[in-house]
Design an enzyme around this catalytic site. Structure first.
Site, PDB file in Angstrom:
ATOM      1  N   LYS A  41       1.381  -3.024   5.199  1.00 34.89           N
ATOM      2  CA  LYS A  41       0.407  -3.879   4.524  1.00 34.89           C
ATOM      3  C   LYS A  41       1.088  -4.652   3.397  1.00 34.89           C
ATOM      4  O   LYS A  41       1.834  -4.103   2.607  1.00 34.89           O
ATOM      5  CB  LYS A  41      -0.735  -3.032   3.958  1.00 34.89           C
ATOM      6  CG  LYS A  41      -1.950  -3.829   3.486  1.00 34.89           C
ATOM      7  CD  LYS A  41      -3.097  -2.865   3.158  1.00 34.89           C
ATOM      8  CE  LYS A  41      -4.389  -3.617   2.886  1.00 34.89           C
ATOM      9  NZ  LYS A  41      -4.330  -4.330   1.613  1.00 34.89           N
ATOM     10  N   SER A  73       0.820  -1.196   0.000  1.00 32.59           N
ATOM     11  CA  SER A  73       0.000   0.000   0.000  1.00 32.59           C
ATOM     12  C   SER A  73       0.858   1.252   0.000  1.00 32.59           C
ATOM     13  O   SER A  73       1.939   1.283   0.591  1.00 32.59           O
ATOM     14  CB  SER A  73      -0.920   0.017   1.224  1.00 32.59           C
ATOM     15  OG  SER A  73      -1.642   1.222   1.304  1.00 32.59           O
TER      16      SER A  73
END
Length: 473
Positions: free
Chosen positions: A326, A320
């Site tokens: 992430k 991300s």
């Protein structure tokens, strides 16, 4: 001729062709007429090599039958061999999607081979008085038998690569099945808890599905070994001498190492694209099942805190631009997208085959394009999934064990021993109170402790028949 161009002639008139180009006026017009994809046929080496093999087989058949002088035949064959060795591929410049049933592709090949053969004979490119693209390179042929035959030879070659890639992925899943054979987990149906199984059993299904599809693909590609070389324009063999079809087939089989057969009815074979439709259907089957497997990998690895988190996919890139830390399942995601493409290509191939009229299907260029994309992209997807994802998967064994121990679905294994009514009551109470199934069964005296422990052994629960370490009570 100028310093930079040579003048060539066709039925529409004269045009200037770059002096260094091996292609000629027909190819020039095709480049102008079909600015569709921006992808030249040179992007499909299997096709270029197949075209060269067909042309070499044809010239040897013509020489056998006394239709072509030895010096011309040798020069044409030498040019074809160079192309099959990877040379001059950049000279195949027409767009892969084109009108004319592949005529532009055939003429591109004729011109490149003719001009290289002219050089071998000591003449200038474009000096077709000595060796001509149509009269010599295309002798005894038509686009309508050359192009489909080349397409089939190219397809067989590409499919062999896909079969190898699928074997790589099958072996990767098989290795994980063995690694995870003792890892107990809950199986699920309709995303609801079902009954226990092992993670090894789950991964073994992916390996089995791939091997099943490899078998179906091997069967389907056999149909593509039937060719119509020698059919010429519509299957009647006009302008091809007696014995040419068999001679050309024999030379092509020798050059390619493929067990090629001449169709029993060349009129039928020239218009029928059924083998491509069938093969595409098998490719769609592979895509569907491969995508389903990737859906499972994404679901099983969902989390890391708010998902199933039963397995870990190897992290290959940050996930991300806004959420630190992430990591996304990008490898299964890209394989999913390849599957979507293949399914769409199958529709295109179906419609192209259906659109054929009378003695010819004019839409084989889009069949070539779609089949090639499906085969090559599936092969790349299989290898990428194996090497960048499956080989690095790890199991969250404690999470998996806890789901078994806490699952209400565990009561299914006790159903034959305590009865459906009692099992239903246990399930309802476990759900309402959060207590464990085994705890409630013992509390209510439905089974003695030793009997319950035996029934809840991992080997018993998963049906593996092997002693698996760890208790689940």
């Amino acid at each position: 001729m100028t310093a930079s161009h040579r003048r060539e002639h066709d039925l529409l008139g004269d045009r200037d062709v770059p002096v260094d180009a091996y292609w000629g006026i027909h190819t020039l017009r095709a480049r102008e007429n079909f600015p569709i994809t921006g992808t030249a046929i040179s992007a499909y080496p299997h096709l270029i090599n197949a075209l060269a093999a067909v042309k070499e087989a044809a010239v040897r058949a013509n020489e056998d039958l006394g239709l072509l002088a030895a010096d011309k035949a040798d020069a044409i064959a030498a040019a074809c061999r160079e192309i099959r060795d990877g040379k001059l591929h950049e000279q195949f410049v027409v767009d892969v999607i084109q009108g004319g049933a592949g005529t532009s592709t055939n003429m591109n090949a004729n011109e490149v081979i003719a001009n290289r053969a002219l050089e071998i004979l000591g003449h200038a490119k474009g000096d077709y008085r000595h060796l001509h693209p149509n009269e010599d390179v295309n002798l005894s042929q038509s686009t309508n038998d050359v192009y489909p035959t080349a397409l089939k030879v190219a397809t067989v070659s590409a499919v062999h690569g896909l079969l190898d890639a699928m074997a790589v992925l099958r072996d990767a899943f098989g290795a994980k099945a063995e690694e995870f054979r003792d890892v107990l987990k809950m199986g699920r149906t309709q995303l609801q808890d079902a009954v226990p199984m092992t993670l090894g059993q789950e991964f073994s299904t992916y390996a089995v599905m791939l091997e099943e599809d490899r078998s179906r693909l091997s069967e389907a590609v056999l149909l593509v070994h039937e060719i119509n070389l020698g059919a010429t324009a519509i299957g009647t063999g006009l302008n091809a001498p007696a014995g040419y079809a068999e001679a050309a087939r024999g030379h092509l089989a020798e050059l390619t190492g493929l067990p090629l057969v001449t169709a029993a009815n060349l009129v039928e074979a020239t218009q029928d694209c059924g083998a491509f439709v069938h093969l595409s259907g098998v490719l769609k089957r592979i895509a569907v099942k491969l995508s389903k497997s990737c859906n499972d990998l994404r679901l099983l690895s969902s989390g890391p805190r708010a998902g199933l988190a039963e397995i870990n996919l190897p992290p290959v890139q940050a996930g991300s631009s806004i959420m630190p830390g992430k990591v996304n399942p990008v490898i299964p995601e890209v394989v999913n997208q390849v599957a979507f493409e293949v399914i769409g290509n199958d529709v295109t191939i179906t419609m192209a085959a259906e659109a054929g009229q009378l003695q010819l299907n004019a839409f084989e260029p889009i069949i070539l394009h779609s089949l090639s994309e499906s085969i090559t992209h599936l092969g790349a997807a299989c290898r990428t999934l194996a090497e960048r994802c499956v080989s690095g998967i790890t199991a969250n064994t404690e999470t998996l064990r806890a789901t078994v121990e806490n699952s209400i679905g565990l009561v299914t294994a006790l159903n034959p021993h305590i009865g459906y009514t009692a099992a239903t009551g246990i399930a309802k109470e476990a759900l309402a109170t959060g207590r464990g199934v085994a705890e409630l069964v013992l509390e209510k005296g439905l089974l003695p402790a030793d009997r319950l422990a035996a029934l809840l052994l991992p080997a018993q629960l998963a049906g593996t028949g092997t002693g698996l370490a760890g208790a689940t009570t």
